[in-house]
Design an enzyme around this catalytic site. Sequence first.
Site, PDB file in Angstrom:
ATOM      1  N   SER A   1       1.076  -1.181  -0.051  1.00 18.22           N
ATOM      2  CA  SER A   1       0.168   0.102  -0.031  1.00 18.22           C
ATOM      3  C   SER A   1       0.997   1.167   0.149  1.00 18.22           C
ATOM      4  O   SER A   1       2.147   1.215   0.433  1.00 18.22           O
ATOM      5  CB  SER A   1      -0.887  -0.100   1.291  1.00 18.22           C
ATOM      6  OG  SER A   1      -1.646   1.359   1.418  1.00 18.22           O
TER       7      SER A   1
ATOM      8  N   TYR B   1      -1.738  -0.693  10.541  1.00 16.23           N
ATOM      9  CA  TYR B   1      -1.866  -0.794   9.012  1.00 16.23           C
ATOM     10  C   TYR B   1      -0.600  -0.174   8.561  1.00 16.23           C
ATOM     11  O   TYR B   1      -0.080  -1.031   7.749  1.00 16.23           O
ATOM     12  CB  TYR B   1      -3.315  -0.312   8.706  1.00 16.23           C
ATOM     13  CG  TYR B   1      -3.224  -0.355   7.210  1.00 16.23           C
ATOM     14  CD1 TYR B   1      -4.042  -1.666   6.669  1.00 16.23           C
ATOM     15  CD2 TYR B   1      -3.042   0.571   6.139  1.00 16.23           C
ATOM     16  CE1 TYR B   1      -4.157  -1.954   5.366  1.00 16.23           C
ATOM     17  CE2 TYR B   1      -3.570   0.175   4.841  1.00 16.23           C
ATOM     18  CZ  TYR B   1      -3.742  -1.116   4.450  1.00 16.23           C
ATOM     19  OH  TYR B   1      -4.215  -1.415   3.125  1.00 16.23           O
TER      20      TYR B   1
END
Length: 261
Positions: free
Chosen positions: A147, A160
């Site tokens: 990501s 995350y």
Amino acid sequence: MSHGSDGFWTDKVVMITGASSGIGKGLALEIAARGGNLGLLARREDLLAAIVEEVRALGIKAVFATADVRDAQAVREAADRFRRELGPIDILIANAGIGTADHAVRLTPEHAAKIININVLGAVNSVAAVLPEMVECGHGRLVAISSLAAYRGLAKSAAYCASKAAVSAYFESLRIDLRHTGVAVTTIHPGFIKTALTAGRAAKMPYLMELDTGVKKIVAAIEKEKKTYAFPWQLATIVRASMLMPAAMYDWIAARNSFRE
Ligand SMILES: NC(=O)c1ccc[n+]([C@@H]2O[C@H](COP(=O)([O-])OP(=O)(O)OC[C@H]3O[C@@H](n4cnc5c(N)ncnc54)[C@H](OP(=O)(O)O)[C@@H]3O)[C@@H](O)[C@H]2O)c1
């Protein structure tokens, strides 16, 4: 049926984790449309069965296995099944992952461990299930869906961001270790894509992409055998620029633009 650039996917065996929804499902359908055969892994059996049925109608060979990526043995058994029924796995797409939007004060160690176990150790288990066989036959590609959140810490995303930074570093090390083995590595850094993971998010999501747009970009990056690919280019450029900023400047901007709620 379109077969991608120069039939890149034709008759390849592609294992996708987290294939039951979102990006994983989108990749499965796009790769099947381009002629690739599929081994699909996730936990929700009904969703996987429906995808397999849909792609078999295109004349594609597809098999699913239900497993939790945190269970290394179960992931290896799934990969064994794909190899038995489809042949050697050419490409692994380690995509399974979960998001979070917890403020640091509310982030429990248990929740952080869950995110890291699924996003990081899940990808590690997926690699372990295919790498010995790929090295043995001197051929294969490992694809990580990391990501843009891997590059710097974002608000309400400690676990995350940490998980995606770990995934990117892990696959970068693999890429170096695996030089001269015939096994290549592609690390994908997507920005925001419309899936269950981003649905209902209150925070700003700049350059939010339709699923189909994101999936086609990922498929094209794999076809081009890129080592890394970050997109959309506008957000990737902002993120890269932020990496050059001193911490005080970065904190000011990151706190003002709380891109994740
Ligand atoms: N959407 C975005 O904006 C975005 C941006 C950058 C990166 N990503 C990354 O893209 C990947 C896919 O996310 P998505 O947006 O497509 O979300 P999604 O629609 O929620 O899909 C997540 C997938 O992962 C699977 N999964 C979750 N936990 C699992 C577990 N323990 N074992 C096996 N499979 C598991 C889910 O299947 P089951 O529940 O059936 O197991 C599902 O198929 C994630 O790694 C995410 O971090 C997403």
